[in-house]
Enzyme design. Structure first.
Site, mmCIF file in Angstrom:
data_model
loop_
_atom_site.group_PDB
_atom_site.id
_atom_site.type_symbol
_atom_site.label_atom_id
_atom_site.label_comp_id
_atom_site.label_asym_id
_atom_site.label_seq_id
_atom_site.Cartn_x
_atom_site.Cartn_y
_atom_site.Cartn_z
ATOM 1 N N ASP A 211 0.863 -1.175 0.000
ATOM 2 C CA ASP A 211 0.000 0.000 0.000
ATOM 3 C C ASP A 211 0.904 1.231 0.000
ATOM 4 O O ASP A 211 1.576 1.527 0.987
ATOM 5 C CB ASP A 211 -0.885 -0.029 1.255
ATOM 6 C CG ASP A 211 -1.921 1.086 1.284
ATOM 7 O OD1 ASP A 211 -1.715 2.115 0.619
ATOM 8 O OD2 ASP A 211 -2.941 0.920 1.987
ATOM 9 N N HIS A 212 0.879 1.971 -1.119
ATOM 10 C CA HIS A 212 1.818 3.086 -1.275
ATOM 11 C C HIS A 212 1.473 4.273 -0.374
ATOM 12 O O HIS A 212 2.268 5.202 -0.231
ATOM 13 C CB HIS A 212 1.849 3.528 -2.745
ATOM 14 C CG HIS A 212 3.166 4.104 -3.169
ATOM 15 N ND1 HIS A 212 4.210 4.297 -2.300
ATOM 16 C CD2 HIS A 212 3.598 4.533 -4.378
ATOM 17 C CE1 HIS A 212 5.232 4.816 -2.952
ATOM 18 N NE2 HIS A 212 4.885 4.978 -4.214
ATOM 19 N N ARG A 213 0.307 4.249 0.255
ATOM 20 C CA ARG A 213 -0.030 5.293 1.227
ATOM 21 C C ARG A 213 0.746 5.101 2.521
ATOM 22 O O ARG A 213 0.957 6.055 3.280
ATOM 23 C CB ARG A 213 -1.536 5.267 1.530
ATOM 24 C CG ARG A 213 -2.444 5.547 0.349
ATOM 25 C CD ARG A 213 -3.892 5.292 0.715
ATOM 26 N NE ARG A 213 -4.113 3.909 1.124
ATOM 27 C CZ ARG A 213 -5.271 3.443 1.590
ATOM 28 N NH1 ARG A 213 -6.310 4.281 1.727
ATOM 29 N NH2 ARG A 213 -5.397 2.172 1.922
#
Length: 237
Positions: A211-213
């Site tokens: 999850d790039h967040r």
């Protein structure tokens, strides 16, 4: 004007038979769609050297041998302590990150009912023999009669392995509310340059979706590199 039914588009080519999806398939489809549409997925691909791991496993007595996958479970259990961002969950509104004090590793198992993910609880406190026995029992149950939700709940990170089938890499979908998933494909003997000559090394392809967040690309690359370092010293695991 009569609205065309979905199946009418196939009529010019031949007959079709409608097959209803099972309740389980519908649940999985909803969860995968939710994960893919809500999470900005990025997949990092790399290969790690498991030559020493293979030699170590071959040297083990026949009655104590364990799957290479279990060493990967142990490596992840260690790394979730080293990289706490991987052992977290992001709230639905994306404003709060919940860091977990426990380490539970899920392992996707393919069976007659579909893909189930039994969870090995407190994997950081158990040795490879214990983890191997637990996974064997849960996998047999999954393939035989399915698993209760209690056996598939509480995961911190999931491993999805296609090593027994093949492939060189894929992009696994994150198992919400986790923030990362590790895909594994078939190991291959590969010529690797050591600075002087090419040496035959057994390489394991890894595909880390994250999850790039929550996780950045540099940490994802470091995470996979550390997996390689841990698997290169299997006795320590």
């Amino acid at each position: 004007m009569t609205e065309m039914k979905f199946e009418d588009q196939f009529a010019p080519f031949g007959s079709v038979e409608p097959v209803a999806m099972t309740s389980f398939q519908k649940v999985v489809a909803r969860r995968l769609t939710k994960s893919w549409t809500e999470i900005p997925h990025v997949t990092h691909h790399d290969s790690v050297d498991v030559t020493q791991l293979d030699a170590f496993r071959r040297s083990m007595p026949a009655d104590t041998k364990v799957s290479p996958l279990i060493f990967l479970v142990r490596a992840l259990a260690i790394l979730l302590r080293e990289f706490p961002a991987f052992n977290a969950s992001l709230s639905d509104d994306g404003k709060t990150l919940f860091a977990k004090s426990y380490v539970n590793i899920g392992v996707a198992v393919d069976g007659p009912l579909g893909l189930l993910v039994p969870v090995l609880h407190n994997a950081d406190t158990k040795d490879v023999g214990t983890l191997n026995a637990e996974l064997a029992a849960l996998s047999a149950q999954a393939r035989d009669k399915g698993l209760p939700m209690s056996a598939m709940s509480g995961g911190c990170m999931t491993i999805s392995s296609l090593g027994g089938i093949g492939g060189t890499g894929f992009s696994p979908i994150i198992n919400q509310p986790e923030v990362a998933i590790l895909g594994v494909t078939q190991t291959r003997m590969t010529p690797v340059w050591d600075g002087t000559a090419f040496q035959p090394r057994l390489m394991m392809p890894l595909s880390l979706s994250y999850d790039h967040r929550v996780i950045n690309g540099a940490d994802a690359a470091r995470f996979v590199r550390r997996i390689g370092e841990l698997l290169a010293a299997p006795a320590a695991l």
